[in-house]
Structures are given as structure tokens and as C-alpha cells.
Design a protein around this motif. Structure first.
Motif, PDB file in Angstrom:
ATOM      1  N   SER A   2       0.850  -1.306  -0.033  1.00 22.68           N
ATOM      2  CA  SER A   2       0.023   0.090   0.018  1.00 22.68           C
ATOM      3  C   SER A   2       0.775   1.253  -0.084  1.00 22.68           C
ATOM      4  CB  SER A   2      -1.109  -0.102   1.333  1.00 22.68           C
ATOM      5  OG  SER A   2      -0.156  -0.047   2.305  1.00 22.68           O
ATOM      6  N   ASN A   3       2.204   1.142   0.394  1.00 25.92           N
ATOM      7  CA  ASN A   3       2.978   2.418   0.385  1.00 25.92           C
ATOM      8  C   ASN A   3       3.930   2.411  -0.489  1.00 25.92           C
ATOM      9  OD1 ASN A   3       2.225   3.947   2.796  1.00 25.92           O
ATOM     10  ND2 ASN A   3       2.199   2.022   3.638  1.00 25.92           N
ATOM     11  N   GLU A   4       3.930   1.438  -1.751  1.00 23.42           N
ATOM     12  CA  GLU A   4       4.763   1.195  -2.589  1.00 23.42           C
ATOM     13  C   GLU A   4       6.277   0.940  -2.448  1.00 23.42           C
ATOM     14  OE1 GLU A   4       3.965   4.551  -5.194  1.00 23.42           O
ATOM     15  OE2 GLU A   4       1.723   3.789  -5.941  1.00 23.42           O
ATOM     16  N   LYS A   5       6.383   0.190  -1.294  1.00 22.69           N
ATOM     17  CA  LYS A   5       7.838  -0.100  -0.905  1.00 22.69           C
ATOM     18  C   LYS A   5       8.085  -1.591  -1.372  1.00 22.69           C
ATOM     19  CE  LYS A   5       8.447   3.541   1.812  1.00 22.69           C
ATOM     20  NZ  LYS A   5       9.331   4.504   1.491  1.00 22.69           N
ATOM     21  N   PRO A   6       9.312  -1.913  -1.673  1.00 24.43           N
ATOM     22  CA  PRO A   6       9.548  -3.277  -2.006  1.00 24.43           C
ATOM     23  C   PRO A   6       9.561  -4.162  -0.779  1.00 24.43           C
ATOM     24  CG  PRO A   6      11.590  -1.914  -2.072  1.00 24.43           C
ATOM     25  CD  PRO A   6      10.604  -0.917  -1.725  1.00 24.43           C
ATOM     26  N   THR A   7       9.258  -5.264  -1.163  1.00 22.99           N
ATOM     27  CA  THR A   7       8.916  -6.397   0.065  1.00 22.99           C
ATOM     28  C   THR A   7      10.281  -6.856   0.508  1.00 22.99           C
ATOM     29  OG1 THR A   7       9.036  -8.091  -1.606  1.00 22.99           O
ATOM     30  CG2 THR A   7       6.721  -7.382  -0.861  1.00 22.99           C
ATOM     31  N   ASP A   8      11.477  -6.595  -0.063  1.00 23.91           N
ATOM     32  CA  ASP A   8      12.626  -6.858   0.340  1.00 23.91           C
ATOM     33  C   ASP A   8      13.234  -5.912   1.462  1.00 23.91           C
ATOM     34  OD1 ASP A   8      13.406  -4.465  -0.904  1.00 23.91           O
ATOM     35  OD2 ASP A   8      15.041  -5.422  -1.813  1.00 23.91           O
ATOM     36  N   CYS A   9      12.022  -4.869   1.952  1.00 24.63           N
ATOM     37  CA  CYS A   9      12.417  -4.069   2.887  1.00 24.63           C
ATOM     38  C   CYS A   9      11.904  -4.798   4.309  1.00 24.63           C
ATOM     39  CB  CYS A   9      11.810  -2.629   2.910  1.00 24.63           C
ATOM     40  SG  CYS A   9      10.171  -2.459   3.038  1.00 24.63           S
ATOM     41  N   ILE A  10      10.979  -5.825   4.267  1.00 22.44           N
ATOM     42  CA  ILE A  10      10.563  -6.538   5.475  1.00 22.44           C
ATOM     43  C   ILE A  10      11.639  -7.480   6.097  1.00 22.44           C
ATOM     44  CG2 ILE A  10       8.966  -8.145   6.141  1.00 22.44           C
ATOM     45  CD1 ILE A  10       7.072  -7.408   3.806  1.00 22.44           C
ATOM     46  N   LYS A  11      11.930  -7.342   7.253  1.00 25.72           N
ATOM     47  CA  LYS A  11      12.939  -8.204   7.929  1.00 25.72           C
ATOM     48  C   LYS A  11      12.142  -8.876   9.086  1.00 25.72           C
ATOM     49  CE  LYS A  11      15.901  -5.433   5.791  1.00 25.72           C
ATOM     50  NZ  LYS A  11      16.440  -6.132   4.550  1.00 25.72           N
ATOM     51  N   ASN A  12      12.531  -9.823   9.875  1.00 26.03           N
ATOM     52  CA  ASN A  12      12.218 -10.805  10.754  1.00 26.03           C
ATOM     53  C   ASN A  12      13.319 -10.999  11.828  1.00 26.03           C
ATOM     54  OD1 ASN A  12      11.163 -12.337  12.703  1.00 26.03           O
ATOM     55  ND2 ASN A  12      10.665 -14.056  11.065  1.00 26.03           N
ATOM     56  N   GLU A  13      13.414 -10.289  13.041  1.00 28.33           N
ATOM     57  CA  GLU A  13      14.421 -10.688  13.795  1.00 28.33           C
ATOM     58  C   GLU A  13      13.903 -11.126  14.982  1.00 28.33           C
ATOM     59  OE1 GLU A  13      17.501  -7.458  16.068  1.00 28.33           O
ATOM     60  OE2 GLU A  13      17.687  -7.544  13.755  1.00 28.33           O
ATOM     61  N   GLU A  14      14.326 -12.305  15.521  1.00 29.11           N
ATOM     62  CA  GLU A  14      13.766 -12.807  16.709  1.00 29.11           C
ATOM     63  C   GLU A  14      12.275 -12.899  16.685  1.00 29.11           C
ATOM     64  OE1 GLU A  14      15.553 -11.195  20.028  1.00 29.11           O
ATOM     65  OE2 GLU A  14      17.560 -11.208  19.187  1.00 29.11           O
ATOM     66  N   GLY A  15      11.581 -13.134  15.634  1.00 28.14           N
ATOM     67  CA  GLY A  15      10.156 -13.440  15.564  1.00 28.14           C
ATOM     68  C   GLY A  15       9.339 -11.932  15.485  1.00 28.14           C
ATOM     69  N   SER A  16      10.188 -10.934  15.396  1.00 20.54           N
ATOM     70  CA  SER A  16       9.417  -9.368  15.084  1.00 20.54           C
ATOM     71  C   SER A  16       9.616  -9.077  13.845  1.00 20.54           C
ATOM     72  CB  SER A  16      10.231  -8.491  16.120  1.00 20.54           C
ATOM     73  OG  SER A  16       9.681  -8.716  17.549  1.00 20.54           O
ATOM     74  N   TYR A  17       8.455  -8.898  12.919  1.00 25.67           N
ATOM     75  CA  TYR A  17       8.427  -8.404  11.672  1.00 25.67           C
ATOM     76  C   TYR A  17       8.605  -7.017  11.773  1.00 25.67           C
ATOM     77  CZ  TYR A  17       7.534 -12.882   9.803  1.00 25.67           C
ATOM     78  OH  TYR A  17       7.740 -14.183   9.552  1.00 25.67           O
ATOM     79  N   TYR A  18       9.573  -6.252  10.945  1.00 31.99           N
ATOM     80  CA  TYR A  18       9.490  -4.809  10.735  1.00 31.99           C
ATOM     81  C   TYR A  18       9.913  -4.450   9.287  1.00 31.99           C
ATOM     82  CZ  TYR A  18      14.582  -5.419  11.194  1.00 31.99           C
ATOM     83  OH  TYR A  18      15.936  -5.886  11.361  1.00 31.99           O
ATOM     84  N   LEU A  19       9.836  -3.321   8.943  1.00 28.75           N
ATOM     85  CA  LEU A  19      10.202  -2.720   7.493  1.00 28.75           C
ATOM     86  C   LEU A  19      11.349  -1.798   7.941  1.00 28.75           C
ATOM     87  CD1 LEU A  19       7.080  -3.353   7.477  1.00 28.75           C
ATOM     88  CD2 LEU A  19       6.961  -1.686   5.704  1.00 28.75           C
ATOM     89  N   GLU A  20      12.323  -1.764   7.108  1.00 28.91           N
ATOM     90  CA  GLU A  20      13.484  -1.104   7.302  1.00 28.91           C
ATOM     91  C   GLU A  20      13.748  -0.214   5.987  1.00 28.91           C
ATOM     92  OE1 GLU A  20      17.832  -1.610   9.130  1.00 28.91           O
ATOM     93  OE2 GLU A  20      17.409  -3.009   7.599  1.00 28.91           O
ATOM     94  N   TYR A  21      13.655   0.994   6.092  1.00 32.80           N
ATOM     95  CA  TYR A  21      13.787   1.714   4.687  1.00 32.80           C
ATOM     96  C   TYR A  21      14.429   3.157   4.964  1.00 32.80           C
ATOM     97  CZ  TYR A  21       9.516   3.311   6.301  1.00 32.80           C
ATOM     98  OH  TYR A  21       8.505   4.063   7.261  1.00 32.80           O
ATOM     99  N   THR A  22      14.539   4.021   3.894  1.00 32.83           N
ATOM    100  CA  THR A  22      14.846   5.266   4.183  1.00 32.83           C
ATOM    101  C   THR A  22      13.925   5.977   3.155  1.00 32.83           C
ATOM    102  OG1 THR A  22      16.491   5.029   2.165  1.00 32.83           O
ATOM    103  CG2 THR A  22      17.420   4.765   4.336  1.00 32.83           C
ATOM    104  N   ALA A  23      13.856   7.350   3.474  1.00 33.51           N
ATOM    105  CA  ALA A  23      12.796   8.306   2.783  1.00 33.51           C
ATOM    106  C   ALA A  23      13.613   9.578   2.827  1.00 33.51           C
ATOM    107  CB  ALA A  23      11.373   8.089   3.147  1.00 33.51           C
ATOM    108  N   THR A  24      12.832  10.338   1.992  1.00 34.86           N
ATOM    109  CA  THR A  24      13.405  11.800   1.912  1.00 34.86           C
ATOM    110  C   THR A  24      12.124  12.734   2.334  1.00 34.86           C
ATOM    111  OG1 THR A  24      15.018  11.711   0.406  1.00 34.86           O
ATOM    112  CG2 THR A  24      14.402  13.708   0.697  1.00 34.86           C
TER     113      THR A  24
END
Length: 150
Positions: free
Chosen positions: A89-111
């Protein structure tokens, strides 16, 4: 798109100065949402945000998405599925999705405001809603330092 829109609106507030005092941990509570931050943060109100905290260097915003407002069956979705929907919905690539110790988060940069910012948006599922908790800082050469703090 509304997940990230409020971040760009309030990003200018990153430059609000905080008091110079010893930094200690402080617990903040907004209804059923709670978070522990250092005492340099101040709780503020922001349009579209369920909870909003700002310090001199960081911004933390929580968005609450009630299952009932998202549509039938949404409460059955996993945190991973919600992260995929947020990306799409925010036009971010799915490779920004991370999973660390069972927690899902999106990591990205924006201006925003002609500066580049680093974001970690954690997806948490509650009993009746998904919470998107986004930690923001101005972009530096070594983002992993921020990630460890977030």
C-alpha cells in the motif's frame, strides 16, 4: 499510504529541542499501548498518530489499525502478512521486510524536508488491532547503530 503520511507531516518536528538533563528510562502508556524510551523523549499529539514521541534526535510514532476498520477477516492475518500489505500500500519493495527474533519490521529510508531519514517500522498484532511502531532518525553513514537502538 496513511501509515507513512503522518511521518512526513511531522518530520519537521524532529528539530524540537529537548531539555539537557540526565537520560533515564521512562515508561509511556497510551491506553493498551506502552513503550519504554529514554527520558529525552516527550509525548506529543500528532494528527493520525495513536501515540507520538519526540526527542532531539529521534521520532517514534505508533499507528493503530483496528481490525474492524480494515475489513472482514483482517484479524486472522499474521504480522508478516500485515507487513506485506503495508509495503504494497505504500509502494515499498517487499525486501524491506525483516524478521528478527520473531518480530517483523520494515527497514527503509525516505526523504522529507530535503533530508534523508532512516526508518524501522515494527508490526505488532494486538487483540483487536495491528500497531505499526516506527522509529525514525536522520540518515547517517552507519544505520546499524540506529537499528540496534531501535
Amino acid at each position: 499510504m496513511k501509515y507513512f503520511a503522518c511521518f512526513f507531516i511531522v518530520i519537521a518536528m524532529l528539530f524540537v529541542s529537548s531539555c539537557n538533563k540526565a537520560v533515564e528510562e521512562e515508561s509511556y502508556q497510551v491506553d493498551e499501548f506502552s513503550i519504554v524510551l529514554d527520558s529525552s523523549f516527550k509525548q506529543k499529539d500528532a494528527s493520525g498518530a495513536y501515540a507520538y514521541f519526540i526527542s532531539r534526535e529521534y521520532l517514534v510514532v505508533c499507528i493503530k489499525e483496528e481490525f474492524s476498520s480494515l475489513g472482514e477477516g483482517y484479524g486472522e492475518f499474521s504480522e508478516k502478512k500485515d507487513a506485506e500489505i503495508v509495503c504494497a500500500s505504500n509502494e515499498k519493495p517487499t525486501d524491506c521486510i525483516k524478521n528478527e527474533e520473531g518480530s517483523y519490521y520494515l527497514e527503509y529510508t525516505a526523504t522529507a524536508e530535503k533530508k534523508e531519514y532512516y526508518y524501522n517500522s515494527f508490526i505488532k498484532k494486538g487483540e483487536s488491532a495491528f500497531y505499526i511502531v516506527t522509529f525514525t532518525a536522520e540518515m547517517q553513514e552507519e544505520n546499524s547503530l540506529y537499528h540496534d537502538q531501535f
